[in-house]
Each structure stands twice: as C-alpha cells, then as structure tokens.
Design a protein around this motif. Structure first.
Motif, mmCIF file in Angstrom:
data_model
loop_
_atom_site.group_PDB
_atom_site.id
_atom_site.type_symbol
_atom_site.label_atom_id
_atom_site.label_comp_id
_atom_site.label_asym_id
_atom_site.label_seq_id
_atom_site.Cartn_x
_atom_site.Cartn_y
_atom_site.Cartn_z
ATOM 1 N N ARG A 1 -3.075 1.018 11.841
ATOM 2 C CA ARG A 1 -3.741 -0.169 11.296
ATOM 3 C C ARG A 1 -3.157 -1.460 11.854
ATOM 4 N NH1 ARG A 1 -5.836 0.669 5.835
ATOM 5 N NH2 ARG A 1 -5.867 -1.609 5.635
ATOM 6 N N SER A 2 -1.896 -1.446 12.214
ATOM 7 C CA SER A 2 -1.252 -2.656 12.729
ATOM 8 C C SER A 2 -1.312 -2.751 14.248
ATOM 9 C CB SER A 2 0.200 -2.724 12.259
ATOM 10 O OG SER A 2 0.913 -1.583 12.689
ATOM 11 N N GLY A 3 -1.888 -1.731 14.915
ATOM 12 C CA GLY A 3 -2.028 -1.784 16.365
ATOM 13 C C GLY A 3 -0.815 -1.333 17.134
ATOM 14 N N LEU A 4 0.158 -0.716 16.455
ATOM 15 C CA LEU A 4 1.365 -0.245 17.140
ATOM 16 C C LEU A 4 1.263 1.217 17.567
ATOM 17 C CD1 LEU A 4 3.905 -2.127 14.907
ATOM 18 C CD2 LEU A 4 3.529 -2.521 17.331
ATOM 19 N N GLY A 5 0.131 1.835 17.273
ATOM 20 C CA GLY A 5 -0.172 3.153 17.815
ATOM 21 C C GLY A 5 0.414 4.305 17.051
ATOM 22 N N THR A 6 1.694 4.567 17.260
ATOM 23 C CA THR A 6 2.333 5.734 16.667
ATOM 24 C C THR A 6 3.446 5.329 15.712
ATOM 25 O OG1 THR A 6 4.012 5.927 18.404
ATOM 26 C CG2 THR A 6 1.892 7.018 18.801
ATOM 27 N N ASN B 1 6.582 4.410 17.605
ATOM 28 C CA ASN B 1 6.547 3.067 18.176
ATOM 29 C C ASN B 1 6.789 2.017 17.094
ATOM 30 O OD1 ASN B 1 6.236 1.412 20.504
ATOM 31 N ND2 ASN B 1 4.186 0.845 19.813
ATOM 32 N N LEU B 2 6.180 2.219 15.925
ATOM 33 C CA LEU B 2 6.400 1.298 14.815
ATOM 34 C C LEU B 2 7.875 1.297 14.412
ATOM 35 C CD1 LEU B 2 5.654 -0.521 12.439
ATOM 36 C CD2 LEU B 2 4.944 1.525 11.182
ATOM 37 N N ARG B 3 8.460 2.495 14.280
ATOM 38 C CA ARG B 3 9.871 2.568 13.877
ATOM 39 C C ARG B 3 10.776 1.860 14.880
ATOM 40 N NH1 ARG B 3 8.446 7.673 11.658
ATOM 41 N NH2 ARG B 3 8.672 8.695 13.686
ATOM 42 N N THR C 1 0.835 -1.192 0.000
ATOM 43 C CA THR C 1 0.000 0.000 0.000
ATOM 44 C C THR C 1 0.874 1.248 0.000
ATOM 45 O OG1 THR C 1 -0.174 0.455 2.385
ATOM 46 C CG2 THR C 1 -1.599 -1.280 1.492
ATOM 47 N N ASP C 2 0.234 2.381 -0.234
ATOM 48 C CA ASP C 2 0.907 3.676 -0.163
ATOM 49 C C ASP C 2 0.555 4.414 1.128
ATOM 50 O OD1 ASP C 2 2.226 3.572 -2.682
ATOM 51 O OD2 ASP C 2 0.313 3.991 -3.671
ATOM 52 N N LEU C 3 0.006 3.712 2.088
ATOM 53 C CA LEU C 3 -0.386 4.352 3.342
ATOM 54 C C LEU C 3 0.831 4.981 4.021
ATOM 55 C CD1 LEU C 3 -2.757 1.640 4.864
ATOM 56 C CD2 LEU C 3 -3.428 3.899 4.029
ATOM 57 N N PRO C 4 0.671 6.160 4.621
ATOM 58 C CA PRO C 4 1.787 6.746 5.370
ATOM 59 C C PRO C 4 2.116 5.909 6.598
ATOM 60 C CG PRO C 4 -0.217 8.036 5.671
ATOM 61 C CD PRO C 4 -0.520 7.029 4.608
ATOM 62 N N VAL C 5 3.331 6.064 7.101
ATOM 63 C CA VAL C 5 3.807 5.238 8.197
ATOM 64 C C VAL C 5 2.947 5.393 9.445
ATOM 65 C CG1 VAL C 5 5.751 4.859 9.780
ATOM 66 C CG2 VAL C 5 6.179 5.142 7.343
ATOM 67 N N ASP C 6 2.473 6.607 9.729
ATOM 68 C CA ASP C 6 1.654 6.772 10.928
ATOM 69 C C ASP C 6 0.326 6.034 10.810
ATOM 70 O OD1 ASP C 6 0.689 8.464 8.980
ATOM 71 O OD2 ASP C 6 0.381 10.172 10.320
ATOM 72 N N ARG C 7 -0.230 5.965 9.589
ATOM 73 C CA ARG C 7 -1.480 5.214 9.394
ATOM 74 C C ARG C 7 -1.223 3.715 9.492
ATOM 75 N NH1 ARG C 7 -6.000 3.967 10.559
ATOM 76 N NH2 ARG C 7 -7.583 3.469 8.997
#
Length: 328
Positions: free
Chosen positions: A290-295, A298-300, A280-286
């Motif tokens: 969507r993956s439940g990691l919040g921010t 946090n994902l990074r 997808t082209d979704l931005p990292v914050d989205r």
C-alpha cells in the motif's frame, strides 16, 4: 506514547516567532488526539513578566530551577544581542541548561537557541545546526560543535537542534512524531495548515524558490503522487504529468524542495507506512504494497534505517485502531 513536561526558556527580547511555534505545538491541549497533552511551563531567569520581541509581554510562571525537573527543555531563538554582539548569556541560564542535561532532560534548541546549548557545553562533540546566517559565528565561538549548517534540523537522540524560522516548526513536529507517532503529528500539522513532514536532512535554503504549491507547476503532481504511492512511480512519469523533461523536472524539483524526487517519494512512502502501522491491523507485507515499497523486506530495510526500529516494534509503540468505517 509519551508527552510530559516541556520547559520553554524566556529571556527579555526573545524573538516571538519560534516562541509562538513552540507554544502552539506543545501548549495547546488536544484531548481528541492525546490526553494528557504536554504540560508547557514558561521559565524565565526569574518569575514574572518577561518582555519579548516588539514589546509583547509574557508571564513566566516558573524560574530556571524548573529546567532540571522537565522532561524536555526548549530554548527558542535568542535575543539578537547575544548572537550578534557576543554578549555572554546569563550564567544562571547556562548553568541551568547544563544541569537539566545532566539530569536527563531532552534538550532542544530552535534557530539561534543553539548558541545557548553550545555555551552550556551541551553541543560539544555533537552534530548540530542553527540558522545558516549565524552558523559561521557559532562555529567560531564554539569550535567543538560538529556544526552542519545545511540541514533543517538534527536529531542527536537526547539533543535536538533546528535551523531558523519555519525549520523550528519542522523540528517541533518531528518531536511529536517521536513521542506520539506519525498520525497525531500529521493531524497537528494539518490543523496548522503546514506540510506534515519535512525530513531533517532537507536543505535549509534553496537557490531558486519555486513553490511546490504552484498550480501551474509541481503542486498538482506532488499531490497526485501522494495519493498514488502504491504505484511504481518514476521520475519520468512525474515529469510527464508536469509537462517537463525528466532532467528539467528533477532540477526544478530539487530547487523547490531541497531534495530529490526519489528521496521525496521514499519519505512520503515511509510516512504513509507509519500511519498504516499506527492506525490499521494490516499485515506488514500489505502495508509495504500500500505504501509503494513493494515487499515486507524492503519496508523493513528502509524503515529500520530511517526510523531506527523495525515496523513491528514501531507498531507496538504506536498502536491506534481507527474507528469502524475508517479507511486509510
């Protein structure tokens, strides 16, 4: 993305299971997923027919000289005579493995194939694993190996080793994830009707085998959780859905999966984040939401720790856009 050539080592009486797994993953062309796919080369101590376990015969079209020019070399489980009796492996094999490692091939062992990498000196000073039943023997024969007999597989960069049987498939799928990304690896796993991702650090064996697909137990709960990763899931909520106390749920979960509920959730979320980054082209914050990691932060953090690169760098490597109308 990369595929390349895969040299699969054959010896007389090689066990069929790991041999078949490697052949299925790397030898079956899948042009709808990646074209070209891997080029599998069957390599014997000499060209010709090799007698595998149970008398099945396999044609080795290549000799051991092929190992030095392969991108990846895979040693499946060894014939039991080399593991149980300590009979030395053919010197031609250990020399060819050592040469392949020196020339830059990625070296992979499945199950007791680790004995061959160890005999060639490739595992000296490295963390590695093998089937838990033979770990003590491997450590005694090759004390310089940093053996971890408790995990499914070990990724030490250019040298990867797996535990026995189905853990070999886990490592093969892990290699697909490294080379082609999570989406393609998950598609291959789905076609093989196996779980798409078991982390290498998961336990090799468990004390009380409770299948996670048991309809009366954990299976439906884990399926529901996988479909609702964007929610702030807790062990308490999962336990309620399973009709158990949180303590009993956690014990049963660990017994069935070899990992904790929170670790399992994090792995599922990171796996979903990988797929979203690729497709997808979704931005990292989205994607983080969507993956439940919040921010995004946090994902990074979790992504960099587990995958070794940032989400943005991963996306650059494995960018694949879905067809119009595709939803993830």
């Amino acid at each position: 993305m990369k595929t390349g050539s895969v040299a699969l080592v054959l010896l007389n009486d090689t066990p069929l299971y790991e041999l078949g797994l490697a052949g299925e993953v790397f030898g079956s062309p899948r042009p709808d997923l990646a074209d070209p796919w891997y080029e599998l080369r069957l390599c014997g101590t000499r060209r010709g027919v090799v007698r595998s376990e149970f008398g099945f015969r396999v044609q080795a079209d290549h000799g051991l000289d092929e190992l030095a020019v392969a991108d990846t070399v895979i040693v499946p489980a060894l014939p039991y005579e080399y593991v149980l009796s300590g009979r030395p492996l053919p010197s031609a094999l250990t020399e060819a493995l050592a040469e392949a490692s020196r020339t830059g091939a990625r070296m992979v062992s499945l199950c007791t194939g680790a004995f061959a990498l160890a005999a060639a000196g490739i595992l000296d000073g490295r963390r590695a694993t093998t089937h838990w039943m033979y770990a003590e023997t491997l450590q005694r024969r090759h004390p310089r190996v940093r053996l971890d007999p408790s995990v499914l597989y070990v990724d030490d960069g250019d040298v990867l080793t797996s535990a026995g049987r189905t853990a070999a498939l886990d490592l093969c799928l892990h290699l697909l994830r490294r080379d082609l990304g999570a989406r393609i690896a998950n598609q291959v796993a789905r076609r093989m009707v196996v779980p798409p991702h078991r982390p290498g650090g998961q336990a090799q064996y468990i004390d009380h085998a409770v299948p996670v697909t048991d309809d009366a137990g954990l299976g439906p709960v884990l399926q529901w959780a996988s479909e609702h990763l964007e929610r702030p899931l807790t062990v308490g909520e999962l336990a309620r859905r399973a009709g158990m106390s949180p303590r009993h749920f956690a014990r049963r979960f660990t017994a069935a999966t070899g990992t904790t509920p929170l670790r399992w959730l994090l792995d599922r979320r990171l796996d979903h984040a990988r797929t979203l980054l690729e497709a997808t082209d979704l931005p990292v914050d989205r994607i983080a939401e969507r993956s439940g990691l919040g921010t995004a932060a946090n994902l990074r953090r979790h992504f960099t720790i587990q995958v070794g690169v940032t989400p943005t760098a991963y996306r650059r490597t494995f960018t694949q856009h879905p067809r119009p109308g595709t939803t993830l």
